[in-house]
Design a protein around this motif. Structure first.
Motif, PDB file in Angstrom:
ATOM      1  N   TRP A 144      -1.802  -2.548  -6.563  1.00  0.00           N
ATOM      2  CA  TRP A 144      -2.668  -1.993  -7.598  1.00  0.00           C
ATOM      3  C   TRP A 144      -2.397  -0.508  -7.714  1.00  0.00           C
ATOM      4  CZ3 TRP A 144      -7.429   1.150  -7.408  1.00  0.00           C
ATOM      5  CH2 TRP A 144      -7.625   1.768  -6.161  1.00  0.00           C
ATOM      6  N   HIS A 145      -2.988   0.121  -8.709  1.00  0.00           N
ATOM      7  CA  HIS A 145      -2.940   1.573  -8.807  1.00  0.00           C
ATOM      8  C   HIS A 145      -4.257   2.086  -9.378  1.00  0.00           C
ATOM      9  CE1 HIS A 145      -1.599   5.640  -9.263  1.00  0.00           C
ATOM     10  NE2 HIS A 145      -0.494   5.328  -8.607  1.00  0.00           N
ATOM     11  N   PRO A 146      -4.811   3.152  -8.799  1.00  0.00           N
ATOM     12  CA  PRO A 146      -5.994   3.786  -9.381  1.00  0.00           C
ATOM     13  C   PRO A 146      -5.692   4.225 -10.816  1.00  0.00           C
ATOM     14  CG  PRO A 146      -5.564   4.659  -7.185  1.00  0.00           C
ATOM     15  CD  PRO A 146      -4.369   3.847  -7.569  1.00  0.00           C
TER      16      PRO A 146
ATOM     17  N   GLY B 108       0.825  -1.204   0.000  1.00  0.00           N
ATOM     18  CA  GLY B 108       0.000   0.000   0.000  1.00  0.00           C
ATOM     19  C   GLY B 108       0.863   1.260   0.000  1.00  0.00           C
ATOM     20  N   GLU B 109       0.269   2.356  -0.424  1.00  0.00           N
ATOM     21  CA  GLU B 109       0.943   3.667  -0.411  1.00  0.00           C
ATOM     22  C   GLU B 109      -0.057   4.688   0.119  1.00  0.00           C
ATOM     23  OE1 GLU B 109       2.043   4.302  -4.531  1.00  0.00           O
ATOM     24  OE2 GLU B 109       3.168   2.438  -4.606  1.00  0.00           O
ATOM     25  N   TYR B 110       0.447   5.832   0.600  1.00  0.00           N
ATOM     26  CA  TYR B 110      -0.457   6.887   1.082  1.00  0.00           C
ATOM     27  C   TYR B 110       0.156   8.275   0.959  1.00  0.00           C
ATOM     28  CZ  TYR B 110       2.086   4.538   4.890  1.00  0.00           C
ATOM     29  OH  TYR B 110       3.030   3.875   5.614  1.00  0.00           O
TER      30      TYR B 110
ATOM     31  N   GLY C 225      -3.245  13.753  -5.779  1.00  0.00           N
ATOM     32  CA  GLY C 225      -3.376  13.793  -7.231  1.00  0.00           C
ATOM     33  C   GLY C 225      -2.893  12.547  -7.937  1.00  0.00           C
ATOM     34  N   CYS C 226      -2.568  11.485  -7.152  1.00  0.00           N
ATOM     35  CA  CYS C 226      -2.239  10.204  -7.787  1.00  0.00           C
ATOM     36  C   CYS C 226      -3.105   9.088  -7.183  1.00  0.00           C
ATOM     37  CB  CYS C 226      -0.740   9.890  -7.654  1.00  0.00           C
ATOM     38  SG  CYS C 226      -0.143   8.677  -8.872  1.00  0.00           S
ATOM     39  N   GLY C 227      -4.009   9.480  -6.290  1.00  0.00           N
ATOM     40  CA  GLY C 227      -4.968   8.505  -5.754  1.00  0.00           C
ATOM     41  C   GLY C 227      -4.400   7.533  -4.729  1.00  0.00           C
ATOM     42  N   HIS C 228      -3.279   7.889  -4.084  1.00  0.00           N
ATOM     43  CA  HIS C 228      -2.674   6.932  -3.145  1.00  0.00           C
ATOM     44  C   HIS C 228      -3.503   6.770  -1.868  1.00  0.00           C
ATOM     45  CE1 HIS C 228       1.572   7.366  -5.134  1.00  0.00           C
ATOM     46  NE2 HIS C 228       0.630   6.994  -5.986  1.00  0.00           N
ATOM     47  N   ASN C 229      -4.440   7.691  -1.594  1.00  0.00           N
ATOM     48  CA  ASN C 229      -5.358   7.470  -0.476  1.00  0.00           C
ATOM     49  C   ASN C 229      -6.169   6.195  -0.698  1.00  0.00           C
ATOM     50  OD1 ASN C 229      -6.546   9.191  -2.611  1.00  0.00           O
ATOM     51  ND2 ASN C 229      -8.411   9.108  -1.411  1.00  0.00           N
TER      52      ASN C 229
ATOM     53  N   ALA D  67       6.322   7.666   0.473  1.00  0.00           N
ATOM     54  CA  ALA D  67       7.283   8.283  -0.464  1.00  0.00           C
ATOM     55  C   ALA D  67       7.457   7.524  -1.770  1.00  0.00           C
ATOM     56  CB  ALA D  67       8.633   8.451   0.243  1.00  0.00           C
ATOM     57  N   GLU D  68       6.345   7.096  -2.379  1.00  0.00           N
ATOM     58  CA  GLU D  68       6.475   6.499  -3.708  1.00  0.00           C
ATOM     59  C   GLU D  68       6.870   7.581  -4.701  1.00  0.00           C
ATOM     60  OE1 GLU D  68       5.820   5.380  -7.689  1.00  0.00           O
ATOM     61  OE2 GLU D  68       4.452   6.769  -6.743  1.00  0.00           O
ATOM     62  N   GLU D  69       6.312   8.782  -4.479  1.00  0.00           N
ATOM     63  CA  GLU D  69       6.596   9.898  -5.390  1.00  0.00           C
ATOM     64  C   GLU D  69       7.952  10.500  -5.047  1.00  0.00           C
ATOM     65  OE1 GLU D  69       4.693  10.392  -7.831  1.00  0.00           O
ATOM     66  OE2 GLU D  69       2.700   9.651  -7.260  1.00  0.00           O
ATOM     67  N   GLY D  70       8.950  10.092  -5.789  1.00  0.00           N
ATOM     68  CA  GLY D  70      10.261  10.729  -5.667  1.00  0.00           C
ATOM     69  C   GLY D  70      11.101  10.290  -4.489  1.00  0.00           C
TER      70      GLY D  70
HETATM   71 ZN   LIG Z   1       0.918   6.805  -8.037  1.00  0.00          ZN
END
Ligand SMILES: [Zn+2]
Length: 474
Positions: free
Chosen positions: A169-171, A79-81, A107-111, A144-147
């Motif tokens: 998964w990813h939205p 999971g990511e957040y 803005g990437c739907g990680h929630n 911290a998936e983003e960067g």
């Molecule tokens: Zn993403």
């Protein structure tokens, strides 16, 4: 089909709690290693569901891992957040309306990403308890998936050493098994040091770090013609040396992202970019210091797991959107260009069919789209554990990645339905693996074959640590 229905029921039984979790995380957007409120939400949920937990996982204050079950194979659900800067947006409106605050937004739907993953892990835990089957499920709460490449650091710390398969998964705009196309990526800072002087009275005594940055950028722009077509190089000025034109700038920093189709190609391209930097330093009589910030590997696919996940998507059918979902998605589409909408179809490899606002079908497994040329830190996990990802429709067809429109749709009916669907797809795939040890063996053989020529080596230099932020005092 009995397993399938049982696991779906277990997901439906807890859906409201996890939709609320996703909405709360949407409301506290935090970026790159500062996800303290979001990880607290996930930790509280793991605790409430009775997982054994490891907080500050791998020494990262915003990572958490929860485990349940006994013996058997170990299934990791990732999971990511984390959120993104600059994508703050009011929910449920189809016009750009940032919220007051720090400007961050999901803005990437990680929630949704994190909540669905934790729901899938919870349902698996409940399924293991109900059936008494051997097997362990782990939820990896990854910041911290983003960067920030957190999963790369977690892989390097050995977090996945005893894991049998990983699922995430990813939205998305379209529902399909992820094609596992992403670029290996290195972020590097080039800091040039020269000598300050009065730019009018003594220019001959100055050695300009800003000149070096400019010459490096020019050099890299020439290099661009002679790199593989699927490589990407881009830069941002981190420090231009100051605001005074009458001072020769003594220090300047430019940040580069260098991306290639695989780690081997990226390593050789990194070397060439470094040479350009050294050339610029030589031309300007400055010194250059090169610092790697983070690096991720390209994604590896896994055919047996992709087939298993596809069967689950087929069993589920499309995401069951309703008229209210379609209505809001159509309003979002009105803010997009035709090109945005066409490119959603092209990326999925699907012929455009009228003006559907939402994807209510499953893209066939064999369909190949235009490669997604981004990067993800799931890449590193996929090199050490057989890994599969679903992409599940949660937003209007054509919604660009990293946009206010994704934030706007992050708590909508379509987001909620996609989240539940994604949890079912992931948990169903995991149950199939637990029920059929041969599937796990085949997925491991597939990974062994893909890594036979180039075994995994972390692309992160040994001396580079994650740029963690300490937990603020309560
Ligand atoms: Zn993403």
């Amino acid at each position: 089909m009995k397993n399938t229905e049982q696991i779906w029921d277990l997901i439906d039984a807890k859906r409201e709690d996890f939709l609320a979790l996703s909405d709360r995380v949407w409301g506290t957007p935090e970026i790159c290693y500062t996800e303290f409120k979001s990880v607290a939400e996930h930790t509280a949920m793991l605790k409430a569901q009775g997982f054994k937990m490891t907080e500050d996982y791998c020494g990262i204050p915003t990572a958490v891992m929860g485990e349940a079950g006994e013996g058997g194979p170990v299934i990791a659900i990732l999971g990511e957040y984390d959120a993104l800067p600059g994508l703050s947006q009011e929910a449920g409106v189809a016009e750009h309306r940032p919220l007051p605050g720090n400007g961050h937004g999901h803005g990437c739907g990680h929630n949704m990403l994190g909540s669905a993953a934790l729901l899938a892990a919870t349902a698996l835990k409940d399924w293991l308890a109900a059936t008494g089957k051997p097997g362990r499920v782990r939820y990896y709460g990854c910041p911290a998936e983003e960067g920030g490449a957190a999963k790369g650091f977690m892989v390097r710390a050995g977090a996945f050493k005893d894991v049998d398969i990983a699922i995430t998964w990813h939205p998305a705009a379209m529902t399909k098994v992820d094609e596992a196309l992403s670029l290996a990526n290195t972020r590097m800072d080039f800091t040039f040091t020269g000598r300050a002087s009065h730019a009018a009275a003594a220019p001959h005594l100055g050695r300009s770090a800003l000149d070096a940055v400019e010459l490096m950028n020019v050099g890299v722009n020439y290099l661009r013609e002679h790199v593989p077509a699927d490589s990407r190089i881009h830069y941002a000025l981190i420090d231009s040396g100051g605001v005074a034109p009458n001072v020769v700038q003594a220090k300047a920093t430019v940040r580069y992202a260098v991306r290639s189709r695989d780690v081997a190609n990226m390593v050789s391209l990194n070397e060439r970019v470094r040479k350009v930097a050294q050339g610029a330093a030589m031309m300007t009589e400055t010194q250059v210091e090169i610092r790697v910030i983070s690096a991720v590997s390209n994604l590896l696919g896994n055919t047996p797991l992709e087939q298993a996940m596809y069967q689950n998507l087929q069993r589920l059918g499309g995401v069951p959107f309703d008229d209210a979902d379609r209505d809001f998605a159509a309003k979002i589409q009105a803010t997009l260009s035709e090109e945005d909408i066409d490119s959603s179809y092209a990326r999925a490899g699907v012929k455009r069919d009228g003006d559907k606002p939402l994807c209510d079908f499953v893209v066939p497994l064999e369909v190949r789209g235009e490669p997604m040329i981004g990067s993800t830190d799931v890449g590193d996990v996929s090199w050490v554990v057989p890994t599969v990802q679903a992409r599940v429709a949660t937003h209007a067809i054509g919604t660009p990645g990293h946009s206010w429109q994704i934030t706007a749709q992050g708590k909508s009916g379509s987001a909620h339905k996609g989240l539940i669907y994604a949890a079912k797809a992931m948990a169903g795939t995991a149950v199939d693996a637990l029920a059929d040890p041969a599937l796990i063996e085949r997925s491991k053989a597939d990974l062994a074959q893909r890594t036979a020529r180039h075994p995994y080596a972390s692309p992160i230099p040994a001396n580079v640590q994650p740029p963690i932020v300490q937990r603020p005092a309560a």
